[in-house]
Design an enzyme around this catalytic site. Structure first.
Site, PDB file in Angstrom:
ATOM      1  N   ALA A 289     -35.162 -67.116  39.151  1.00 15.11           N
ATOM      2  CA  ALA A 289     -34.743 -65.766  38.784  1.00 15.11           C
ATOM      3  C   ALA A 289     -35.589 -65.227  37.627  1.00 15.11           C
ATOM      4  O   ALA A 289     -35.974 -64.051  37.618  1.00 15.11           O
ATOM      5  CB  ALA A 289     -33.264 -65.771  38.399  1.00 15.11           C
TER       6      ALA A 289
ATOM      7  N   VAL B  45     -41.921 -68.024  21.259  1.00 17.02           N
ATOM      8  CA  VAL B  45     -41.978 -66.669  21.826  1.00 17.02           C
ATOM      9  C   VAL B  45     -40.598 -66.106  22.122  1.00 17.02           C
ATOM     10  O   VAL B  45     -40.454 -64.898  22.335  1.00 17.02           O
ATOM     11  CB  VAL B  45     -42.855 -66.627  23.107  1.00 17.02           C
TER      12      VAL B  45
ATOM     13  N   GLY C 166     -48.125 -70.414  25.086  1.00 14.98           N
ATOM     14  CA  GLY C 166     -47.935 -71.729  25.712  1.00 14.98           C
ATOM     15  C   GLY C 166     -49.263 -72.417  25.950  1.00 14.98           C
ATOM     16  O   GLY C 166     -49.490 -73.006  27.005  1.00 14.98           O
TER      17      GLY C 166
ATOM     18  N   TYR D 217     -34.810 -70.710  36.801  1.00 16.89           N
ATOM     19  CA  TYR D 217     -36.265 -70.607  36.724  1.00 16.89           C
ATOM     20  C   TYR D 217     -36.785 -69.603  37.752  1.00 16.89           C
ATOM     21  O   TYR D 217     -37.627 -68.755  37.438  1.00 16.89           O
ATOM     22  CB  TYR D 217     -36.888 -71.980  36.957  1.00 16.89           C
TER      23      TYR D 217
ATOM     24  N   SER E  25     -50.870 -75.033  24.456  1.00 15.82           N
ATOM     25  CA  SER E  25     -51.189 -76.396  24.025  1.00 15.82           C
ATOM     26  C   SER E  25     -51.307 -77.389  25.171  1.00 15.82           C
ATOM     27  O   SER E  25     -51.833 -78.495  24.993  1.00 15.82           O
ATOM     28  CB  SER E  25     -50.137 -76.903  23.024  1.00 15.82           C
ATOM     29  N   ARG E  26     -50.846 -77.004  26.366  1.00 14.34           N
ATOM     30  CA  ARG E  26     -50.903 -77.955  27.480  1.00 14.34           C
ATOM     31  C   ARG E  26     -50.878 -77.211  28.811  1.00 14.34           C
ATOM     32  O   ARG E  26     -50.641 -76.013  28.866  1.00 14.34           O
ATOM     33  CB  ARG E  26     -49.742 -78.946  27.411  1.00 14.34           C
TER      34      ARG E  26
ATOM     35  N   LYS F 296     -38.681 -66.110  36.817  1.00 10.25           N
ATOM     36  CA  LYS F 296     -40.044 -65.836  37.267  1.00 10.25           C
ATOM     37  C   LYS F 296     -40.093 -64.612  38.175  1.00 10.25           C
ATOM     38  O   LYS F 296     -41.104 -63.903  38.218  1.00 10.25           O
ATOM     39  CB  LYS F 296     -40.619 -67.066  37.965  1.00 10.25           C
TER      40      LYS F 296
ATOM     41  N   ASN G 219     -48.092 -66.975  29.313  1.00 12.35           N
ATOM     42  CA  ASN G 219     -47.971 -68.193  30.096  1.00 12.35           C
ATOM     43  C   ASN G 219     -46.779 -69.053  29.697  1.00 12.35           C
ATOM     44  O   ASN G 219     -46.286 -69.838  30.506  1.00 12.35           O
ATOM     45  CB  ASN G 219     -49.262 -69.012  29.939  1.00 12.35           C
TER      46      ASN G 219
END
Length: 244
Positions: free
Chosen positions: A154, A61, A9, A152, A11-12, A156, A87
């Protein structure tokens, strides 16, 4: 021999900040991205223009086959990976009762499946060399939970569990696994929050402001490096002291 960092992840946001910092710190910074071709190639050109070692590969991914092929390609070029920064992530805001199964699976396939796929592809080389460092990017919502972000939160939380369990599993092999848990950070992921919500969260933060991607990247670099050689299985909050 130059150390190699693989960042997903990249690119930003936090990922791009990690790519910049690792490259500036002397690493060969290789990053994966899913779709932002223009941003990814612009970042590589920016860093190479400064004489730094950077490269990117397009890879989802959530797709294990893509990951295995991409990591094998990177290893053919760089021969080893010293640091892995997991990431890549996606968020979903909305009521759980309104959430589709497809959206639920997308959040878990990227945030958890991605960590599994990339780690599994990179880990054998680290174990064979008896060294390496993995830093996973979770979230304070993985610790505290966020209303209207159940999937999200859960996912993480699963990243935190993955970190602690894997650290015990591969510690005897000399490989460390840690995790950063960002709070409110000024990235695209928080773009859906309105100005009032951002101001309220900033006011609730003991340091009185929103964090930056660069500040998270510095925490990642710290955990990845030799200065953290006796640290594994830990979750480092990068939240300005915000606790909810």
């Amino acid at each position: 021999m130059r150390k190699v960092a693989l960042i997903t992840g990249g690119s930003r946001g936090i990922g791009a900040a990690c790519v910049r910092l690792f490259a500036e710190s002397g690493y060969a910074a290789v990053f994966l991205y899913r779709s932002s071709d223009e941003k990814a190639h612009a970042l590589v050109e920016e860093l190479r223009g400064k004489g730094l070692d950077a490269a990117c590969r397009r890879c989802d991914v959530a797709d294990g086959k893509q990951v295995r092929e991409t990591v094998a390609d990177i290893l053919r070029l760089y021969h080893h990976i010293d640091v892995l920064v997991n990431n890549a992530g996606v968020a979903h805001i909305g009521l759980l009762t309104d959430m589709s199964e497809t959206d639920w699976n997308t959040v878990f396939d990227t945030n958890v499946g991605g960590v599994f796929h990339v780690t599994q592809a990179v880990l054998p080389g680290m174990i064979s060399r008896q060294q390496g460092s993995i830093v996973n990017v979770s979230s304070m919502w993985g610790e505290a939970g966020a209303s209207c972000e159940v999937a999200y939160s859960a996912a993480k939380a699963a990243v935190i569990g993955f970190t602690k369990a894997l650290a015990k599993e591969i510690g005897p092999s000399g490989v460390r696994v840690n995790c950063v848990s960002p709070g409110l950070i000024d990235t695209d992921m928080n773009a859906e929050l309105d100005e009032n919500a951002l101001r309220e969260l900033a006011d609730e933060t003991p340091l009185g402001r929103i964090g930056t991607a660069a500040e998270v990247a510095r925490a990642v670099l710290c955990l990845a490096g030799d200065g953290a050689s006796f640290i594994t299985g830990q979750v480092l909050g990068v939240s300005g002291g915000l606790q909810i």
